[in-house]
Design a protein around this motif. Sequence first.
Motif, mmCIF file in Angstrom:
data_model
loop_
_atom_site.group_PDB
_atom_site.id
_atom_site.type_symbol
_atom_site.label_atom_id
_atom_site.label_comp_id
_atom_site.label_asym_id
_atom_site.label_seq_id
_atom_site.Cartn_x
_atom_site.Cartn_y
_atom_site.Cartn_z
ATOM 1 N N ILE A 1 65.587 53.551 132.639
ATOM 2 C CA ILE A 1 66.929 53.612 133.047
ATOM 3 C C ILE A 1 66.851 54.950 134.016
ATOM 4 N N PRO A 2 67.304 54.908 135.304
ATOM 5 C CA PRO A 2 67.248 56.172 136.088
ATOM 6 C C PRO A 2 68.282 57.300 135.749
ATOM 7 N N GLY A 3 69.435 56.975 135.023
ATOM 8 C CA GLY A 3 70.438 57.827 134.340
ATOM 9 C C GLY A 3 70.469 59.184 135.291
ATOM 10 N N ASP A 4 70.203 60.360 134.529
ATOM 11 C CA ASP A 4 70.211 61.546 135.316
ATOM 12 C C ASP A 4 68.962 62.237 135.356
ATOM 13 N N ARG A 5 67.818 61.303 135.406
ATOM 14 C CA ARG A 5 66.449 61.601 136.019
ATOM 15 C C ARG A 5 66.064 62.004 137.133
ATOM 16 N N CYS A 6 66.994 61.432 138.110
ATOM 17 C CA CYS A 6 66.999 61.789 139.508
ATOM 18 C C CYS A 6 67.747 62.969 140.093
ATOM 19 N N ILE A 7 68.385 63.735 139.166
ATOM 20 C CA ILE A 7 69.008 64.862 139.231
ATOM 21 C C ILE A 7 67.880 66.194 139.555
ATOM 22 N N PRO A 8 67.969 66.757 140.560
ATOM 23 C CA PRO A 8 68.980 67.031 141.651
ATOM 24 C C PRO A 8 68.898 66.359 142.879
ATOM 25 N N PHE A 9 67.635 65.463 142.884
ATOM 26 C CA PHE A 9 67.060 64.762 144.207
ATOM 27 C C PHE A 9 67.993 63.839 144.881
ATOM 28 N N ALA A 10 68.689 63.070 143.937
ATOM 29 C CA ALA A 10 69.508 61.874 144.302
ATOM 30 C C ALA A 10 70.768 62.157 144.759
ATOM 31 N N ASP A 11 71.538 61.592 145.501
ATOM 32 C CA ASP A 11 73.074 61.858 145.630
ATOM 33 C C ASP A 11 73.719 61.546 144.431
ATOM 34 N N LEU B 1 55.778 59.149 138.561
ATOM 35 C CA LEU B 1 55.906 60.160 139.660
ATOM 36 C C LEU B 1 56.868 59.490 140.669
ATOM 37 N N CYS B 2 57.829 59.973 141.190
ATOM 38 C CA CYS B 2 58.800 59.634 142.092
ATOM 39 C C CYS B 2 58.658 60.643 143.430
ATOM 40 N N ARG B 3 59.062 59.865 144.368
ATOM 41 C CA ARG B 3 59.085 60.614 145.637
ATOM 42 C C ARG B 3 60.215 60.123 146.446
ATOM 43 N N MET B 4 61.413 60.953 146.885
ATOM 44 C CA MET B 4 62.603 60.600 147.490
ATOM 45 C C MET B 4 62.386 60.225 148.998
#
Length: 484
Positions: free
Chosen positions: A86-96, A186-189
């Motif tokens: 679940i992406p949820g809040d894991r992409c904070i603060p990188f995603a909109d 590992l993620c890359r925006m």
Amino acid sequence: MYGKIEKVLSQFLRTFDRPFTTTEINLLLKPYGEKATIEEIDEFLRTDDRVFALEGHYYMTHAGVFNGMFFSFVPTAKELEQKLFIPGDRCIPFADCEMLSSQLKFIYNDRILPKKIMTTDCNTARDFFTFFGDEYASQYIAADPINNKAEIANNNFELPSKINLTGISLEKVISDFNFHKGDRILCRMVDWDQGIIEVFPILNHRKTILELNEEIGKIKLWNENLENALLGSFDKMGPCSSMEQQLSFAFLEHRKELCTPACGSIHEFLTSTKKINMELFGVETRLWKKGEDVPAVGKWNREMLRSGLEACLPTLQPPVCLLDCIIKDRLFNKKEIEPEEILKDFLPEEMEISKEEEEFITLQILKRSDILREHYNWLADFPVASLRHKALGLFAKVQNLVFDIDGAGEKIERFPQQELVILSQLFAHAARILDMLSNENECKDDDRDALKLSLEGMEMNFEDICPELRNALDRCYAEQFKVV
């Protein structure tokens, strides 16, 4: 024309990837015959959530800051059981932050990973949205399209015991690498504007003891760097408008250390740090020094107290629609439009204004009254009139107390801080409700019951904090008098 300008400006702020000044904005406006002053553009940019204000009157979009940056997370055992995350809040603060978790796209081996639905209990579901604030987690869950028929919003955002969430399938990653519990994603925006993120599996289960120890050392250093970055942001920025914004500033100023492939995750950080925690900030949650109340006044805004409470606490901005709401309230109750009566409702009780200011506001009252009366429809106003009246009553009480406290000047720092925070939040929430009620397109039938409950809760909060703040105000005034 204005719609086209807004579209062009929005596209610029969502995609431009280099530092820029007000000059670039004026160049955008020029083909449309529009020109704004530096001050107007500065004010606009400093209040836009898509932009960071840099030193020397330079600005940078979130896309420019976070595109190409790395972050990571470790899927939970429950997620791996269902072969998803679940992406949820894991992409904070990188995603909109305005983009829902379910709208983000994740690329693996040049292909977009398919969506997959996770069924879980409500507590586990809330854990995926921790950094949005526990008070907002159920709203983010309710906004997931898979829950459209669950009517969570109509049930005062109370979650059922079992809930569905839109996740991202890990089946391909698991089949390719036998992805294990404890392995990292590992993620890359790639594209902030479109919400596109590339993922790379980090296979800890294949590493030797020496490699694992090295990995643990890197994550420990990353946690220390984030801890120092956040502590620095507390002193410089104070408690931001959200935990997402607090993390944004921390990562912005420390991208070289924090946005690398050797990165940890914000969830792991919170479980390991001894200095930072989620603390109450009035009726909301913020990242702050562990075990300490989040204050309204500190190093970041103490100097602003000389300019008044509104300068110190930016949330204390009266709604633009306030005058219209007061006039409509009188129209609904079939009262005469008496400018002196409306003026009393518009300003704090103890505020004194000059004759020139009184004449100017009276003129605005007469102008708006004529415009509103011409198109006013009592029957159409009926559904929201009582709510608006209730919101106006609460706003007046809050505004009066804010004005009285403003007179204490720099002594405000000695007021009970949590109560002061709650007062500023009540001011902002009441202003927002009035704004919603003044906009027919925003206040739908389903919203009114929720707004009514919200107002009732806010009134109770005000009654709780008012005595403490009045007592502090009385002590402040008593100190101004000396026995001769």
